[in-house]
Design a protein around this motif. Structure first.
Motif, PDB file in Angstrom:
ATOM      1  N   SER A   9       0.789  -1.224   0.000  1.00  0.00           N
ATOM      2  CA  SER A   9       0.000   0.000   0.000  1.00  0.00           C
ATOM      3  C   SER A   9       0.828   1.285   0.000  1.00  0.00           C
ATOM      4  O   SER A   9       0.329   2.322  -0.418  1.00  0.00           O
ATOM      5  CB  SER A   9      -0.954   0.015   1.203  1.00  0.00           C
ATOM      6  N   THR A  10       2.067   1.251   0.438  1.00  0.00           N
ATOM      7  CA  THR A  10       2.880   2.461   0.583  1.00  0.00           C
ATOM      8  C   THR A  10       3.887   2.580  -0.550  1.00  0.00           C
ATOM      9  O   THR A  10       4.806   1.780  -0.655  1.00  0.00           O
ATOM     10  CB  THR A  10       3.627   2.476   1.936  1.00  0.00           C
ATOM     11  N   LYS A  49       4.134  10.490  -2.405  1.00  0.00           N
ATOM     12  CA  LYS A  49       3.866   9.312  -1.582  1.00  0.00           C
ATOM     13  C   LYS A  49       2.413   8.893  -1.752  1.00  0.00           C
ATOM     14  O   LYS A  49       1.528   9.734  -1.873  1.00  0.00           O
ATOM     15  CB  LYS A  49       4.136   9.632  -0.107  1.00  0.00           C
ATOM     16  N   THR A 107      -0.423   6.120   0.048  1.00  0.00           N
ATOM     17  CA  THR A 107      -0.683   5.198   1.153  1.00  0.00           C
ATOM     18  C   THR A 107      -1.858   4.272   0.840  1.00  0.00           C
ATOM     19  O   THR A 107      -2.309   3.543   1.713  1.00  0.00           O
ATOM     20  CB  THR A 107      -0.957   5.980   2.462  1.00  0.00           C
ATOM     21  N   ASN A 108      -2.315   4.314  -0.423  1.00  0.00           N
ATOM     22  CA  ASN A 108      -3.441   3.458  -0.802  1.00  0.00           C
ATOM     23  C   ASN A 108      -3.172   2.765  -2.150  1.00  0.00           C
ATOM     24  O   ASN A 108      -3.988   2.806  -3.055  1.00  0.00           O
ATOM     25  CB  ASN A 108      -4.745   4.244  -0.825  1.00  0.00           C
ATOM     26  N   SER A 119       8.374   0.865   5.113  1.00  0.00           N
ATOM     27  CA  SER A 119       7.552   2.059   4.901  1.00  0.00           C
ATOM     28  C   SER A 119       8.100   3.298   5.588  1.00  0.00           C
ATOM     29  O   SER A 119       7.627   4.404   5.330  1.00  0.00           O
ATOM     30  CB  SER A 119       6.111   1.802   5.351  1.00  0.00           C
ATOM     31  N   GLY A 178       9.250   7.857   7.018  1.00  0.00           N
ATOM     32  CA  GLY A 178       8.306   7.782   5.904  1.00  0.00           C
ATOM     33  C   GLY A 178       8.280   8.992   5.007  1.00  0.00           C
ATOM     34  O   GLY A 178       7.282   9.249   4.346  1.00  0.00           O
TER      35      GLY A 178
END
Length: 130
Positions: free
Chosen positions: A45-46, A58, A60-61, A85, A109
């Motif tokens: 996801s990252t 970036k 995150t999904n 991550s 991150g």
């Protein structure tokens, strides 16, 4: 008289036609027009992307949406890799002549980036982290 009416009609037509246009909007690539140099995913996801003109993105999904990270806008980001991550590295170069090359590291991150001092006049094209 017919010529004056025709000219007036044409002026009115062009004025109305151009006043309805909206501002330019980036269409491809979204979210901006900077060149994408490298994309990596730390986990499913990252994801992170290194772009030209001082941009690191970036997601995150799983890449559905991207947002910009706060980095030094004086550099082109060429290559990016993440161990997980949180911990990652990115290579960068300036547009100045002579060019300057940097290696940056993040441990949170991409919230903050630290310059890792390296003594090189060579472009950093790749990072291998073991």
């Amino acid at each position: 008289m017919k010529i004056k009416i025709s000219v007036l009609f044409l002026l009115l037509y062009y004025t109305l036609s151009f006043s309805q246009q909206t501002a330019w909007v980036w269409q491809n690539p979204i979210p901006m027009g900077n060149s994408i140099n490298k994309i990596c995913f730390a986990d499913p996801s990252t994801g992170y992307a290194a772009l030209s003109c001082g941009t690191i993105l970036k997601s995150t999904n799983s890449g559905n949406n991207w947002f910009g990270l706060s980095v030094d806008e004086n550099y082109h980001y060429n290559f990016i890799t993440f161990l997980n991550s949180s911990t990652g590295f990115v290579t960068a170069s300036t547009r100045r002549n002579p060019a300057s090359y940097r290696l940056f590291k993040t441990s949170n991150g991409g919230v903050n980036w630290t310059n890792i001092n390296i003594d090189t006049t060579k472009a950093l094209q790749n990072i291998i982290v073991a």
